[in-house]
Design an enzyme around this catalytic site. Structure first.
Site, PDB file in Angstrom:
ATOM      1  NE  ARG A   1      -4.008  -2.104   1.866  1.00 46.64           N
ATOM      2  CZ  ARG A   1      -3.914  -3.162   2.660  1.00 46.64           C
ATOM      3  NH1 ARG A   1      -3.021  -3.193   3.611  1.00 46.64           N
ATOM      4  NH2 ARG A   1      -4.730  -4.178   2.488  1.00 46.64           N
TER       5      ARG A   1
ATOM      6  CE  LYS B   1      -1.858  12.738 -15.307  1.00 47.32           C
ATOM      7  NZ  LYS B   1      -2.230  13.078 -16.690  1.00 47.32           N
TER       8      LYS B   1
ATOM      9  CD  GLU C   1       5.338  14.687 -23.869  1.00 50.34           C
ATOM     10  OE1 GLU C   1       4.783  15.669 -23.354  1.00 50.34           O
ATOM     11  OE2 GLU C   1       4.792  13.574 -23.968  1.00 50.34           O
TER      12      GLU C   1
ATOM     13  CE  LYS D   1       3.848  16.789 -15.108  1.00 51.88           C
ATOM     14  NZ  LYS D   1       3.974  15.528 -15.789  1.00 51.88           N
TER      15      LYS D   1
ATOM     16  CD  GLU E   1      -5.323  14.854 -16.422  1.00 56.10           C
ATOM     17  OE1 GLU E   1      -4.121  14.590 -16.308  1.00 56.10           O
ATOM     18  OE2 GLU E   1      -6.078  14.316 -17.228  1.00 56.10           O
TER      19      GLU E   1
ATOM     20  NE  ARG F   1      -0.685  16.047 -13.897  1.00 50.97           N
ATOM     21  CZ  ARG F   1       0.032  15.390 -13.008  1.00 50.97           C
ATOM     22  NH1 ARG F   1      -0.223  15.541 -11.719  1.00 50.97           N
ATOM     23  NH2 ARG F   1       1.007  14.576 -13.373  1.00 50.97           N
TER      24      ARG F   1
ATOM     25  CG  ASN G   1      -3.924  14.995 -20.695  1.00 49.24           C
ATOM     26  OD1 ASN G   1      -2.864  14.506 -20.325  1.00 49.24           O
ATOM     27  ND2 ASN G   1      -5.034  14.952 -19.968  1.00 49.24           N
TER      28      ASN G   1
ATOM     29  CG  HIS H   1      -0.846  13.265 -24.167  1.00 48.71           C
ATOM     30  ND1 HIS H   1      -0.117  14.375 -24.552  1.00 48.71           N
ATOM     31  CD2 HIS H   1      -0.026  12.550 -23.348  1.00 48.71           C
ATOM     32  CE1 HIS H   1       1.083  14.334 -23.964  1.00 48.71           C
ATOM     33  NE2 HIS H   1       1.154  13.241 -23.236  1.00 48.71           N
TER      34      HIS H   1
ATOM     35  CG  HIS I   1      -2.645   8.386 -24.639  1.00 48.61           C
ATOM     36  ND1 HIS I   1      -3.265   8.714 -23.460  1.00 48.61           N
ATOM     37  CD2 HIS I   1      -1.335   8.660 -24.458  1.00 48.61           C
ATOM     38  CE1 HIS I   1      -2.357   9.178 -22.604  1.00 48.61           C
ATOM     39  NE2 HIS I   1      -1.188   9.160 -23.191  1.00 48.61           N
TER      40      HIS I   1
ATOM     41  CG  HIS J   1       4.333   9.076 -24.513  1.00 53.84           C
ATOM     42  ND1 HIS J   1       2.974   8.897 -24.713  1.00 53.84           N
ATOM     43  CD2 HIS J   1       4.467  10.219 -23.785  1.00 53.84           C
ATOM     44  CE1 HIS J   1       2.331   9.896 -24.121  1.00 53.84           C
ATOM     45  NE2 HIS J   1       3.203  10.700 -23.559  1.00 53.84           N
TER      46      HIS J   1
END
Ligand code: GLY
Length: 367
Positions: free
Chosen positions: A118, A140, A182, A224, A234, A238, A242, A245, A249, A262
């Site tokens: 955990r 993330k 990026e 960032k 997000e 935030r 994306n 993306h 993605h 990526h």
């Protein structure tokens, strides 16, 4: 050494940037003070280059656990293998994991850190441009499913990020360029000055000139950090990260995470978002041309051959950025300004996807 603070609601930490700092990871991690056991998580290829430098900097034992860092290995099977290796080695709750590598190593190791018993301690040592400016910062973590990218994961902040520009020297040209897309993204979404800097200094950036690269990395980390401070989970701002993306993605998932790095998929995705924004009348053609040309100057993107717009649309509908199957697009409104949660008619998306290869070829011909 530069120290850039990240003040996330769930925890504050520093991004420490400096040449040769990889050889000082041990004292920096041991200075955090609360771990009984330390494990170094990396991939065989990153370990071969940087493992001993990092490992030797620890006073005590810091055994390594290595796993494949291709996007196609960023899955739950890899997470299980690492967790079992930790369990067999007797790792407990006072364990700290140091992730040494690019975005895949950081995302997988981060998710293991968030889940094993955990939650155990986490430090990132990002060794790619993309990881240094984006994925190692902001918490993330996660892995892909065949159904889509990053569909299983957690927000889990590291306790420290140690970023050494020397590691960028040994990257392949392709890996390095993937990070530049990026960097362009940060310019488009919120920093016209950064965009201009990348426009003017592209030759130096492509030669990995340390001063130019250092300025870009520090600027992106600060942008960032500010976004994560204001919107860690997000809920709004935030989402601007994306940009590119939604299509990116989908391209990765449509090719089983094997054709595109990526950053390359994000490069295509930003071109797509640019075309769509022009189609919606939200972006001036001249600004769109600057974005497309800058992306084209980074270098060749893998082709879109054989990927149908229909398949991409189906994948986009189930992307986790969609709400109730409505895709909330991040649309460039100008260089340095984006609009969030924009609804786009599917016909316009399909048209943009069909036109993308031609736009890209035109931009490559007119640098
Ligand atoms: N890479 C996008 C984000 O961290 O939100």
């Amino acid at each position: 050494m530069q120290r850039i603070p990240v003040r996330a609601p769930s925890g504050n930490y520093l991004v420490c940037c400096g040449r040769g700092i990889c050889a000082r990871v041990g004292p920096l991690v041991e200075g955090l003070g609360d771990a009984d056991r330390i494990f170094l998580l990396s991939s065989p290829r990153v370990w071969a280059r940087w493992g001993q430098t990092v490992a030797k900097s620890f006073r005590g034992a810091a055994p390594e656990i290595l796993f494949d860092d291709r996007e196609s290995s960023k899955n739950l099977g890899t997470v299980e293998r690492i967790c079992r290796a930790l369990a067999k080695a007797g790792a407990d709750r006072r364990t700290l994991l140091v992730a040494i590598g690019g975005g895949v190593v950081g995302d997988v190791a981060g998710f293991v850190a968030a889940s094993y018993q955990r939650g155990v301690g986490l430090v990132h040592v990002p060794t790619t441009l993309l990881a240094q400016i984006d994925s190692a910062i902001g918490g993330k973590t996660g892995v892909n499913l065949p159904e889509g990218k990053n569909l299983v994961g957690a927000f889990y902040q590291p306790q420290l990020v140690v970023s050494d520009p020397e590691t960028l020297r040994t990257l392949s040209a392709r890996q390095y360029r993937a990070g530049l897309y990026e960097a362009i993204k940060y310019g488009v979404l919120g920093d016209a000055g950064l965009f201009r800097f990348v426009e003017h200094r592209m030759p130096e950036l492509l030669r990995r000139d340390s001063t130019a690269v250092g300025r870009v990395v520090a600027r992106c980390v600060r942008i960032k950090a500010e976004i994560v401070r204001r919107d860690e989970r997000e809920r709004g701002l935030r989402e601007s990260l994306n940009l590119g993306h939604t299509i990116g993605h989908a391209l990765e998932a449509a090719t089983n995470y094997r054709r595109f790095l990526h950053g390359e998929a994000v490069g295509w995705g930003m071109l797509g978002a640019t075309l769509i924004s022009v189609g919606l009348g939200r972006l001036d053609e001249r600004e769109a041309g600057r974005i497309a040309r800058l992306i084209a100057r980074v270098g060749p993107l893998p082709p879109l051959r054989g990927i149908s717009p229909g398949r991409l649309l189906r994948i986009m509908r189930r992307d986790k950025k969609s709400r109730a199957s409505r895709i909330g697009w991040v649309m460039p409104r100008g260089i340095g300004r984006v609009e969030l949660q924009v609804a786009v008619p599917e016909a316009l998306v399909a048209k943009a996807l069909r036109e993308l290869p031609r736009l890209y070829e035109q931009a490559r011909e007119r640098p």
